[in-house]
Motif scaffolding. Structure first.
Motif, PDB file in Angstrom:
ATOM      1  N   LEU A  52       0.837  -1.201   0.000  1.00 52.33           N
ATOM      2  CA  LEU A  52       0.000   0.000   0.000  1.00 52.33           C
ATOM      3  C   LEU A  52       0.875   1.257   0.000  1.00 52.33           C
ATOM      4  CD1 LEU A  52      -2.946   0.969   0.206  1.00 52.33           C
ATOM      5  CD2 LEU A  52      -2.689   0.955   2.688  1.00 52.33           C
ATOM      6  N   ALA A  53       1.885   1.266   0.855  1.00 57.55           N
ATOM      7  CA  ALA A  53       2.808   2.403   0.886  1.00 57.55           C
ATOM      8  C   ALA A  53       3.524   2.521  -0.454  1.00 57.55           C
ATOM      9  CB  ALA A  53       3.817   2.225   2.018  1.00 57.55           C
ATOM     10  N   MET A  54       3.941   1.358  -0.974  1.00 60.38           N
ATOM     11  CA  MET A  54       4.631   1.325  -2.262  1.00 60.38           C
ATOM     12  C   MET A  54       3.735   1.870  -3.363  1.00 60.38           C
ATOM     13  SD  MET A  54       7.509   0.593  -3.265  1.00 60.38           S
ATOM     14  CE  MET A  54       8.479  -0.720  -2.628  1.00 60.38           C
ATOM     15  N   ALA A  55       2.459   1.516  -3.335  1.00 58.44           N
ATOM     16  CA  ALA A  55       1.520   1.947  -4.369  1.00 58.44           C
ATOM     17  C   ALA A  55       1.428   3.471  -4.397  1.00 58.44           C
ATOM     18  CB  ALA A  55       0.144   1.338  -4.117  1.00 58.44           C
ATOM     19  N   LEU A  56       1.355   4.085  -3.229  1.00 57.96           N
ATOM     20  CA  LEU A  56       1.269   5.549  -3.161  1.00 57.96           C
ATOM     21  C   LEU A  56       2.523   6.189  -3.748  1.00 57.96           C
ATOM     22  CD1 LEU A  56      -0.337   6.250   0.318  1.00 57.96           C
ATOM     23  CD2 LEU A  56      -1.051   7.236  -1.870  1.00 57.96           C
ATOM     24  N   ILE A  57       3.670   5.655  -3.361  1.00 56.93           N
ATOM     25  CA  ILE A  57       4.936   6.218  -3.844  1.00 56.93           C
ATOM     26  C   ILE A  57       5.027   6.096  -5.361  1.00 56.93           C
ATOM     27  CG2 ILE A  57       7.441   5.918  -3.830  1.00 56.93           C
ATOM     28  CD1 ILE A  57       7.091   4.856  -0.909  1.00 56.93           C
ATOM     29  N   VAL A  58       4.748   4.884  -5.864  1.00 60.21           N
ATOM     30  CA  VAL A  58       4.870   4.658  -7.304  1.00 60.21           C
ATOM     31  C   VAL A  58       3.824   5.471  -8.064  1.00 60.21           C
ATOM     32  CG1 VAL A  58       4.817   2.944  -9.134  1.00 60.21           C
ATOM     33  CG2 VAL A  58       5.842   2.371  -6.942  1.00 60.21           C
ATOM     34  N   MET A  59       2.639   5.594  -7.483  1.00 58.78           N
ATOM     35  CA  MET A  59       1.586   6.385  -8.127  1.00 58.78           C
ATOM     36  C   MET A  59       2.067   7.803  -8.382  1.00 58.78           C
ATOM     37  SD  MET A  59      -2.071   7.401  -6.421  1.00 58.78           S
ATOM     38  CE  MET A  59      -1.602   8.873  -5.532  1.00 58.78           C
ATOM     39  N   ILE A  60       2.606   8.447  -7.341  1.00 54.80           N
ATOM     40  CA  ILE A  60       3.055   9.832  -7.494  1.00 54.80           C
ATOM     41  C   ILE A  60       4.250   9.930  -8.435  1.00 54.80           C
ATOM     42  CG2 ILE A  60       4.037  11.823  -6.278  1.00 54.80           C
ATOM     43  CD1 ILE A  60       1.084  11.308  -5.770  1.00 54.80           C
ATOM     44  N   SER A  61       5.227   9.025  -8.255  1.00 53.30           N
ATOM     45  CA  SER A  61       6.411   9.177  -9.097  1.00 53.30           C
ATOM     46  C   SER A  61       6.109   8.859 -10.556  1.00 53.30           C
ATOM     47  CB  SER A  61       7.592   8.367  -8.565  1.00 53.30           C
ATOM     48  OG  SER A  61       7.154   7.187  -7.973  1.00 53.30           O
ATOM     49  N   SER A  62       5.165   7.945 -10.817  1.00 51.97           N
ATOM     50  CA  SER A  62       4.836   7.669 -12.215  1.00 51.97           C
ATOM     51  C   SER A  62       4.176   8.894 -12.846  1.00 51.97           C
ATOM     52  CB  SER A  62       3.911   6.455 -12.311  1.00 51.97           C
ATOM     53  OG  SER A  62       2.616   6.774 -11.848  1.00 51.97           O
ATOM     54  N   GLU A  63       3.385   9.610 -12.068  1.00 50.19           N
ATOM     55  CA  GLU A  63       2.712  10.789 -12.615  1.00 50.19           C
ATOM     56  C   GLU A  63       3.671  11.969 -12.742  1.00 50.19           C
ATOM     57  OE1 GLU A  63      -1.560   9.524 -10.678  1.00 50.19           O
ATOM     58  OE2 GLU A  63      -0.344  11.085  -9.742  1.00 50.19           O
ATOM     59  N   MET A  64       4.763  11.869 -12.013  1.00 51.48           N
ATOM     60  CA  MET A  64       5.787  12.894 -12.122  1.00 51.48           C
ATOM     61  C   MET A  64       6.506  12.740 -13.456  1.00 51.48           C
ATOM     62  SD  MET A  64       8.840  13.334  -9.431  1.00 51.48           S
ATOM     63  CE  MET A  64      10.053  12.234 -10.074  1.00 51.48           C
ATOM     64  N   ILE A  65       6.633  11.462 -13.896  1.00 45.25           N
ATOM     65  CA  ILE A  65       7.358  11.200 -15.138  1.00 45.25           C
ATOM     66  C   ILE A  65       6.414  11.317 -16.332  1.00 45.25           C
ATOM     67  CG2 ILE A  65       8.619   9.448 -16.423  1.00 45.25           C
ATOM     68  CD1 ILE A  65       9.511   8.459 -13.528  1.00 45.25           C
ATOM     69  N   ALA A  66       5.254  10.699 -16.224  1.00 48.07           N
ATOM     70  CA  ALA A  66       4.264  10.800 -17.302  1.00 48.07           C
ATOM     71  C   ALA A  66       3.229  11.839 -16.884  1.00 48.07           C
ATOM     72  CB  ALA A  66       3.610   9.454 -17.543  1.00 48.07           C
ATOM     73  N   ARG A  67       3.568  13.101 -17.090  1.00 50.32           N
ATOM     74  CA  ARG A  67       2.679  14.187 -16.645  1.00 50.32           C
ATOM     75  C   ARG A  67       1.491  14.274 -17.575  1.00 50.32           C
ATOM     76  NH1 ARG A  67       6.334  17.885 -14.008  1.00 50.32           N
ATOM     77  NH2 ARG A  67       4.977  19.645 -14.431  1.00 50.32           N
ATOM     78  N   GLN A  68       0.334  14.138 -17.049  1.00 52.36           N
ATOM     79  CA  GLN A  68      -0.841  14.158 -17.900  1.00 52.36           C
ATOM     80  C   GLN A  68      -2.054  14.414 -17.029  1.00 52.36           C
ATOM     81  OE1 GLN A  68      -2.294  10.560 -19.532  1.00 52.36           O
ATOM     82  NE2 GLN A  68      -2.352  11.377 -21.606  1.00 52.36           N
ATOM     83  N   SER A  69      -2.131  13.634 -15.953  1.00 53.44           N
ATOM     84  CA  SER A  69      -3.223  13.847 -15.023  1.00 53.44           C
ATOM     85  C   SER A  69      -2.794  13.264 -13.696  1.00 53.44           C
ATOM     86  CB  SER A  69      -4.489  13.132 -15.504  1.00 53.44           C
ATOM     87  OG  SER A  69      -4.366  11.755 -15.252  1.00 53.44           O
ATOM     88  N   GLY A  70      -3.591  13.467 -12.680  1.00 55.39           N
ATOM     89  CA  GLY A  70      -3.335  12.817 -11.407  1.00 55.39           C
ATOM     90  C   GLY A  70      -2.765  13.737 -10.357  1.00 55.39           C
ATOM     91  N   ALA A  71      -2.704  13.206  -9.148  1.00 57.08           N
ATOM     92  CA  ALA A  71      -2.254  13.979  -7.999  1.00 57.08           C
ATOM     93  C   ALA A  71      -0.798  14.427  -8.167  1.00 57.08           C
ATOM     94  CB  ALA A  71      -2.404  13.150  -6.727  1.00 57.08           C
ATOM     95  N   GLY A  72       0.037  13.525  -8.713  1.00 56.97           N
ATOM     96  CA  GLY A  72       1.444  13.860  -8.928  1.00 56.97           C
ATOM     97  C   GLY A  72       1.581  14.999  -9.919  1.00 56.97           C
TER      98      GLY A  72
END
Ligand SMILES: Nc1ncnc2c1ncn2[C@@H]1O[C@H](COP(=O)(O)OP(=O)(O)OP(=O)(O)O)[C@@H](O)[C@H]1O
Ligand SMILES: [Mg+2]
Lengths: 264, 262
Positions: free
Chosen positions: A187-207
């Motif tokens: 669960l912790a990993m999911a949050l981290i990866v969620m944000i960092s993936s959106e940091m790299i693929a900027r398009q939508s999302g909290a990141g």
């Protein structure tokens, strides 16, 4: 003093320590006077503003949805794989090197490659979340299945239970405390990866919201997003911990348990 | 004569150790156990008592030799042989009642009937008020009572007990020995009972098989000719009981000396 604190209970001590953190933040920021470090009050006023916007809410919702999808896929995939590894030496020997090699790779670092294959859309992001959650989940499920008490399996065999039934009725429940530990790490990993993936693929999302604010030097918004993400993590963990306790209330409390027991 | 319930012929077991050597755990053991007989296996630690029992249970495969139960070769575990382990091995995620019902449900007995039978068994082992407890909420003695009830529930013809009272305190052990004898005297199952305790073996058994230090061989089989039902207080002052104790203690002593002298 100590006993007074103890009487307040865990909820009160949580509020207290978070409050202290905010006060410390406020004081440090006012002393430091740096642009990129706004005081807590300035950041916190942005929180309701961000949450009041339809668009940002939708963004956060989309992030959580991807996280849920990636996590659910990982659950369906990683738990059976981990359990199979734990019960079968050959499978463990075949997969263990892959697992060991893959563990230290930051999954978000794979994002550019995955984007080459699957584009910048949801699929890539769900996939990295899936990868990020899968590894700890496989690892803990493996560990749990490996440690299943042989005598439990023998008792079931003597009753006439068949191999497949034993996997679901003995191995899975035996391993459940470990599997759930893996879920919590996941669960912790999911949050981290969620944000960092959106940091790299900027398009939508909290990141994306977070890093857009950073690009535009809206530091109040940046910190407000961090607060929101922290709150999401906190709530998810709280909910998960309730569920976990319900599912494994029968387990003997272990000395090496991750969650410290109530003060004795 | 009718055929033996359990026949063990030329049973040998080798384990390969981590460093690749072959370790002889059991060497050419021959025993027959008649139907309804209570036989104990007595021997020093590491002589292969558990291994022998696990092979009869079908959990561990012999290296050579043959085991038959009612004339049929043992090829794996089966509900005709019910194990009871020193570590209880209850399903911790199931309540006491569910644990006892479990084997019956596996055999396809209806839920209502399984529950009725399980409750009767819990009553017999004095745990009827603990049906809804989880194993972690019970003492060691209570857990072993549940384990015995769970095994009795699916009505195996043979009980395979591996130091079932070894982890319990002296008082609880005595109580459970009495209860086990009570149960056994009622339905006369065939029992193979592994133990370290000389007095436990004499108190319970029709015959005691004494094993040598590793590799485990049979040192001697002692027939325990004491009246039943056995009452501990009466036995303690019984001359023959005392002689059996002395004889077995002496045998165990010899086993230790042989190993040391060899
Ligand atoms: N799975 C195994 N792999 C390798 N060696 C084993 C295995 N199981 C037992 N052994 C060896 O076989 C021998 C007999 O073991 P076993 O557990 O049957 O002894 P035991 O008489 O029951 O001892 P105790 O009274 O301490 O329970 C020991 O030397 C043990 O190390
Ligand atoms: Mg043993």
């Amino acid at each position: 003093m100590k006993s007074a604190l103890r009487k307040l209970g865990p909820a009160a001590s949580t509020v207290l320590s978070l409050g202290a953190l905010l006060v410390l933040w406020e004081i440090l920021a006012r002393l430091a006077q740096i642009d990129g470090f706004p005081p807590a009050t300035e950041a916190l006023v942005q929180v309701p503003l961000i949450l009041g916007e339809r668009e940002s809410l939708a963004s956060i919702g989309a992030s959580l949805w991807r996280m849920f999808l990636g996590g659910a896929l990982a659950l369906c995939f990683a738990v059976p794989v981990g359990l199979a590894m734990g019960r079968n030496k050959r499978i463990a020997q075949a997969l263990n090197p892959v697992l060991t090699a893959a563990y230290p790779i930051p999954k978000a670092a794979l994002m550019p490659i995955i984007m080459l294959w699957f584009g910048v859309g949801d699929l890539s992001k769900v996939l990295v979340i899936f990868l990020g959650v899968s590894l700890p989940l496989i690892y803990h499920s493996f560990h749990g299945a490996h440690a299943v008490d042989e005598k439990l399996l023998w008792s079931a065999m003597a009753m006439g239970m068949k191999p497949v039934a034993r996997l679901f009725k003995v191995v899975l429940p035996s391993a459940l405390p470990d599997v759930l530990l893996g879920c919590r790490v996941g669960l912790a990993m999911a949050l981290i990866v969620m944000i960092s993936s959106e940091m790299i693929a900027r398009q939508s999302g909290a990141g994306d919201l977070l890093f857009n604010a950073l690009d535009m030097a809206l530091y109040g918004d940046v910190y407000a997003m961090i607060v929101i993400l922290a709150a999401i993590g906190f709530v998810l963990d709280w909910v998960f911990e309730r569920v976990r306790r319900r599912l494994v209330h029968w387990a003997e409390s272990r000395q090496d348990a991750m969650v410290p027991g109530g003060g004795v | 004569m009718s055929e033996p319930m359990i026949a063990i012929q030329g049973l040998t077991k080798r384990f390969s150790t981590a460093d690749g050597r072959r370790h002889l755990a059991i060497d050419d053991v021959n025993v027959e156990v008649a139907e309804g007989e209570f036989v104990s296996i007595l021997g020093p630690s590491g002589c292969g008592k558990s291994t022998l029992l696990y092979m009869v249970g079908g959990f561990v495969a012999p290296s050579s030799g043959a085991i038959t139960v009612q004339g049929r070769p043992v090829t794996g575990p089966g509900p005709d042989r019910g194990p009871v382990f020193q570590e209880f091995a209850l399903f911790p995620w199931k309540t006491v009642l569910e644990n006892v019902m479990y084997g019956l449900r596996q055999q396809g007995v209806s839920k209502a009937e399984a529950e009725a039978r399980a409750r009767a068994l819990l009553d017999m082992v004095h745990l009827k008020d603990f049906a809804d407890f989880y194993p972690k909420e019970l003492s060691g003695g209570m857990r072993q009572r549940v384990a015995i009830a769970r095994t009795l529930a699916y009505q195996p013809q043979i009980l395979l007990m591996d130091e079932p009272f070894g982890a319990l305190d002296a008082h609880t052990r005595t109580v459970l020995q009495n209860e086990l004898l009570g149960i056994w005297e009622r339905d006369r199952k065939t029992v193979l009972f592994v133990t370290h305790g000389v007095d436990e073996a004499v108190f319970l058994s029709d015959r005691v098989v004494v094993m040598t230090r590793a590799p485990g061989r049979i040192k001697k089989v002692v027939e325990i000719d004491l009246p039943r039902p056995r009452v501990r207080a009466e036995l303690l002052v019984n001359r023959r009981y005392q002689e059996y104790i002395v004889e077995l203690e002496q045998l165990i002593e010899d086993v230790h000396l042989e190993a040391a002298g060899a």
